[in-house]
Motif scaffolding. Structure first.
Motif: not given
Length: 321
Positions: A147-156, A244-254
């Motif tokens: 199983a996989l949990v994938h946090v990201d802004a992009h599906s890759d 992926d750290i870019d799953g978080l908003d750039p305001s908290v992870a630029p």
């Protein structure tokens, strides 16, 4: 508790050495050359030649280590005590070929084969997201389909990028095609922003992946979502977390290579990782920290705290009474 502290490596206390002093190992833990005797190996994978936009995540592991000196041994909200539960050490970085992505992928897989053969779980620091594919290949040899949990802004899940089948934007398409992960037990959380076609997220959905766009997460706790994740995966099935750290908003992870507006907030990132506790988490990665784009160091500091939470979500991590 005193006995456990003698059995397991402990982070160097800020009362014994100022946090701005000493060697900047991950969490100020001992460093060793391999995973022998470890329950958990913290490993850097400083690769960024698989990225398509801003480079610099090759410096991610070093900066995350530097900022990790501020992370203390206990989770005050969860009461988790990972360093009293596991033998953990920093095993350094994968020795990559900086001129060849293809060769580096093979090097990463072989390196993780060796780490996993010692019986340790791995928590990896990227590097760009390409590193997750060879790690998943190594994990699959030990655990089978995950199983996989994938946090990201992009599906890759692109089929290729500039004709290349393996980049940071194609890895989860390859992982599904290679049967490394079970798409019906796969969650992609935080996907958002613009794409190349209306069907960009549909390839995964059509194969049973639960795609959770960022808009579905706005203005609310992700506790109920993680209840769904735990129920769908179950307590015994091996599950891998790729964050992926870019799953978080750039305001908290630029400090990342491909920032996208409208992302998850810090508390939601914490909820996702904490929500995995009780599952059979067999490994994790935290990728795409590119320190050059955040001179404050806050992105790397956040990454270090997320990695601490990953330790706390592993099976067997004790909670203080």
């Amino acid at each position: 508790l005193e006995l456990r502290m003698k059995e397991f490596n402990q982070p160097l206390s800020g009362n014994d050495m100022p946090r701005f002093g000493g060697i900047a190992s991950m969490f100020r833990l001992p460093v060793q050359a391999d995973a022998a005797g470890l329950d958990v190996a913290l490993v850097g994978v400083p690769l960024d030649i698989g990225t398509s936009n801003r480079t610099g995540s090759r410096y991610g592991p070093r900066e995350i280590r530097s900022e990790s000196v501020l992370v203390r041994p206990y989770g005050m909200a969860t009461r988790a005590a990972p360093f009293d539960s596991f033998q953990v050490a920093d095993v350094g970085d994968v020795p990559l070929n900086t001129y060849s992505l293809e060769k580096s992928i093979d090097i990463i897989e072989a390196h993780f084969d060796t780490l996993l053969a010692s019986g340790a779980k791995t928590i990896a620091m990227g590097g760009d997201h390409t590193v997750a594919l060879p790690i998943l290949r190594a994990q699959h040899k030990v655990h089978g389909k995950m199983a996989l949990v994938h946090v990201d802004a992009h599906s890759d899940t692109n089929d290729s990028m500039f004709g290349e089948p393996i980049t940071h934007g194609t890895i989860f398409r390859r992982a599904i095609e290679e049967n490394l992960v079970d798409p019906t037990r796969m969650f992609q959380i935080g996907l958002r922003a613009t794409g190349y076609a209306a069907e960009d997220f549909d390839w995964a959905r059509e194969r049973g992946v639960r795609v959770v766009p960022a808009e579905e997460c706005w203005y609310k706790s992700l506790g109920p979502l993680m209840d769904e994740v735990r129920q769908a995966i179950g307590p015994d099935r091996p599950v891998y977390l790729s964050f992926d750290i870019d799953g978080l908003d750039p305001s908290v992870a630029p400090g990342t290579g491909t920032p996208e507006p409208g992302g998850l907030v810090t508390s939601q990132g914490l909820e996702i990782i904490r929500g995995l506790y009780g599952l059979n988490v067999i490994g994790c990665d935290l990728v795409e920290v590119s320190p050059t784009y955040d001179p404050s160091g806050n992105t790397a500091l956040l990454a270090a705290n997320l990695i601490f939470e990953m330790l706390c979500c592993l099976p067997g991590c004790q909670r203080r009474s």
